[in-house]
Design an enzyme around this catalytic site. Structure first.
Site, PDB file in Angstrom:
ATOM      1  N   GLY A  84       0.395   4.199 -14.250  1.00  0.00           N
ATOM      2  CA  GLY A  84      -0.873   3.932 -13.585  1.00  0.00           C
ATOM      3  C   GLY A  84      -1.512   2.593 -13.842  1.00  0.00           C
TER       4      GLY A  84
ATOM      5  N   GLY B 230       5.531   2.397 -13.744  1.00  0.00           N
ATOM      6  CA  GLY B 230       6.382   2.030 -12.614  1.00  0.00           C
ATOM      7  C   GLY B 230       6.034   0.617 -12.187  1.00  0.00           C
TER       8      GLY B 230
ATOM      9  CE1 TYR C 160      -0.281   4.668  -0.438  1.00  0.00           C
ATOM     10  CE2 TYR C 160       1.074   2.733  -0.795  1.00  0.00           C
ATOM     11  CZ  TYR C 160       0.928   4.103  -0.777  1.00  0.00           C
ATOM     12  OH  TYR C 160       1.994   4.896  -1.099  1.00  0.00           O
TER      13      TYR C 160
ATOM     14  CB  CYS D 277       6.516  -1.012  19.186  1.00  0.00           C
ATOM     15  SG  CYS D 277       7.845  -2.127  19.618  1.00  0.00           S
ATOM     16  CD  GLU D 278       3.391   2.407  14.089  1.00  0.00           C
ATOM     17  OE1 GLU D 278       2.376   2.874  13.558  1.00  0.00           O
ATOM     18  OE2 GLU D 278       4.437   3.051  14.239  1.00  0.00           O
TER      19      GLU D 278
ATOM     20  CE1 TYR E 206       5.706   4.009  -6.720  1.00  0.00           C
ATOM     21  CE2 TYR E 206       4.346   2.232  -7.588  1.00  0.00           C
ATOM     22  CZ  TYR E 206       4.924   3.478  -7.729  1.00  0.00           C
ATOM     23  OH  TYR E 206       4.724   4.184  -8.888  1.00  0.00           O
TER      24      TYR E 206
HETATM   25  N1  LLP Z   1       4.187   9.133 -13.448  1.00  0.00           N
HETATM   26  C1  LLP Z   1       3.903   9.952 -12.432  1.00  0.00           C
HETATM   27  C2  LLP Z   1       3.895  11.409 -12.664  1.00  0.00           C
HETATM   28  C3  LLP Z   1       3.617   9.421 -11.168  1.00  0.00           C
HETATM   29  O1  LLP Z   1       3.327  10.237 -10.158  1.00  0.00           O
HETATM   30  C4  LLP Z   1       3.634   8.010 -10.977  1.00  0.00           C
HETATM   31  C5  LLP Z   1       3.343   7.420  -9.671  1.00  0.00           C
HETATM   32  C6  LLP Z   1       3.965   7.197 -12.067  1.00  0.00           C
HETATM   33  C7  LLP Z   1       4.225   7.787 -13.302  1.00  0.00           C
HETATM   34  C8  LLP Z   1       4.037   5.701 -11.972  1.00  0.00           C
HETATM   35  O2  LLP Z   1       2.797   5.151 -11.640  1.00  0.00           O
HETATM   36  P1  LLP Z   1       2.583   3.560 -11.710  1.00  0.00           P
HETATM   37  O3  LLP Z   1       2.750   3.142 -13.143  1.00  0.00           O
HETATM   38  O4  LLP Z   1       3.602   2.932 -10.850  1.00  0.00           O
HETATM   39  O5  LLP Z   1       1.212   3.352 -11.199  1.00  0.00           O
HETATM   40  N2  LLP Z   1       3.331   4.282  -3.392  1.00  0.00           N
HETATM   41  C9  LLP Z   1       2.104   3.936  -4.047  1.00  0.00           C
HETATM   42  C10 LLP Z   1       2.069   4.352  -5.482  1.00  0.00           C
HETATM   43  C11 LLP Z   1       2.333   5.827  -5.702  1.00  0.00           C
HETATM   44  C12 LLP Z   1       2.353   6.234  -7.143  1.00  0.00           C
HETATM   45  C13 LLP Z   1       2.798   7.637  -7.296  1.00  0.00           C
HETATM   46  N3  LLP Z   1       2.959   8.100  -8.636  1.00  0.00           N
HETATM   47  C14 LLP Z   1       1.842   2.436  -3.898  1.00  0.00           C
HETATM   48  O6  LLP Z   1       2.652   1.764  -3.261  1.00  0.00           O
HETATM   49  O7  LLP Z   1       0.832   1.923  -4.349  1.00  0.00           O
END
Ligand code: LLP
Length: 424
Positions: free
Chosen positions: A244, A281, A323, A349-350, A378
């Site tokens: 996060g 992530g 987003y 096309c959108e 992502y």
């Molecule tokens: N752990 C769990 C249980 C998660 O659901 C997630 C991300 C992470 C770790 C890793 O989170 P991070 O460190 O990357 O913030 N597609 C979206 C982000 C979706 C995140 C979903 N869960 C975007 O492009 O911003």
């Protein structure tokens, strides 16, 4: 911090010229920097190691969903990084990339019985439970396999946070985790089962979080629960703190440094004697990747709007459409001239296929290369073949070396994937 810099007038990924990669692989193409991945992992690792007293032998488990390319995972695995996974496919990727099962966490709100069985048989470190219904199914699956997997209970601490409502996960109404009191009961129930072994608590409250406060509040909830559970005579040895932590997409926007974040965690967990796990992530991957595209044309309309039409589109990089996310766009080779407002669009096309509106950009001409920065998390993982645009390829750079680590499929390969129904 990343390793995408201008050398001899053109943007490079480490020692590799993006012009050369674009010429040889074509565009659009994702390009990743191994040195940046290593740097980000190293910063977090060093911070954890500096707080061993409070965090134990902390596990850093890369959230595979952010970038699941096998070469990216293997680069991190070689450093000792684990994997946070949310499907059988992600577990298979992590294993194939060389992540040992004992460093793989299996999370997610909707794991099927088959996936739970696969995870148990693979011997993953821990399964994060998200509900009482899931505990019941896991007990049945584990009993049938005569196994006793280690589990953590994912708590919903009622602290939502994140860069956008669609990526906030810790709020009361969100679908993730178990509310505090229910989680306490679930933990006690799991402890009484001979088929699972509860080892700790988990939480993940959202993504692209840019201040420490909500994270601190959530971790405090985990600490309090740990003390209460221990007060009931139950064992709690691990806390999984999720991912996060945000990254500076805007270049100048300040986000907490990994060391600051880990020091905060160590402060909250001080004296608790648990082993911490982190599931970053974006923090590891976002600034380790870019999306290189070519300008198809610059369209100047009589109403005064100026469009930069790229060969990359929303199907290659979904984040702006989904987003309203901001990704800086840089020329590979800058042209002299004044900046002017442009709408940055792709060929799909959108109207949603708009990366930015009224963005001040330096001059571009047809054929120029334009690069979306901070696209390593992502990005490629969320790409599709909408409009039958071949799935965007990926390249990994390491120093002066580079390799195509996912080739662009040919049109023949795309069509061959779809057998015609036999009555046609
Ligand atoms: N752990 C769990 C249980 C998660 O659901 C997630 C991300 C992470 C770790 C890793 O989170 P991070 O460190 O990357 O913030 N597609 C979206 C982000 C979706 C995140 C979903 N869960 C975007 O492009 O911003």
């Amino acid at each position: 911090m990343h390793h995408f810099d201008v050398r001899d007038g053109a943007l490079h990924a480490e020692g590799a010229s993006l012009e050369t990669i674009a010429a040889e692989v074509g565009t659009p193409v994702y390009v990743y920097s191994a040195a940046t991945l290593r740097r980000h992992y190293g910063l977090l690792r060093d911070a954890c190691d500096a707080h061993r007293d409070a965090l134990g032998d902390a596990l850093i488990a890369f959230a595979v969903k952010a970038n699941s390319n096998l070469s990216v995972l293997a680069t991190l695995a070689r450093l000792g990084c684990g994997a946070d996974t949310v499907s059988e496919g992600e577990i298979r990727r992590a294993l194939a990339a060389g992540v040992p099962a004992e460093r793989i966490i299996f999370s997610g709100v909707g794991k099927t019985d088959a996936e739970l069985a696969f995870a148990i048989q693979a011997g993953v470190r821990q399964i994060n439970l998200e509900s009482g219904a899931e505990l019941d199914r896991l007990i049945a699956v584990a009993a049938s396999l005569q196994a006793r997997p280690e589990v953590a209970v994912r708590v919903n601490p009622d602290v939502g946070a994140g860069g956008h409502a669609k990526i906030t996960t810790g709020g009361k109404g969100d679908k993730f985790g178990v509310p505090v009191q229910e989680a306490m009961d679930l933990y006690a129930r799991a402890s009484a089962s001979p088929h699972v072994r509860p080892v700790g608590l988990a939480c993940h409250i959202g993504s692209q979080i840019t201040t420490l406060e909500p994270l601190r509040a959530a971790f405090q909830v985990l600490r309090d629960m740990t003390e209460r559970l221990r007060g009931q005579g139950l064992e709690v040895t691990r806390l999984d703190l999720g991912g996060g932590l945000g990254v500076p997409y805007f270049g100048d926007a300040a986000t907490p440094a990994p060391a600051e974040y880990v020091a905060m965690v160590a402060g909250v967990l001080d004296g608790l004697k648990v082993e911490a796990a982190f599931e970053p992530g974006r923090l590891l991957a976002a600034n380790a990747g870019v999306l290189v595209s070519r300008v198809i044309q610059v369209t100047e309309r009589t109403d005064g709007r100026r469009f930069l039409v790229l060969d990359a589109a929303m199907n290659d990089l979904m984040r702006p459409a989904l987003y309203d996310a901001f990704h800086a766009l840089e020329p590979v080779r800058a042209r002299a001239g004044e900046a002017a407002p442009h709408d940055i669009v792709g060929p799909v096309c959108e109207t949603g296929d708009t990366f930015a509106r009224d963005r001040d950009l330096p001059p571009f001409q047809a054929g120029d290369l334009a690069v979306f920065m901070s696209a390593g998390a992502y990005g490629a993982v969320m790409a599709s073949e909408y409009n039958t645009r071949p799935l965007v390829p990926e390249v990994l750079v390491d120093g002066d070396r580079w390799a195509v680590v996912r080739p662009r499929p040919s049109y023949d390969a795309i069509l061959a994937r779809e057998p015609l129904a036999d009555w046609l």
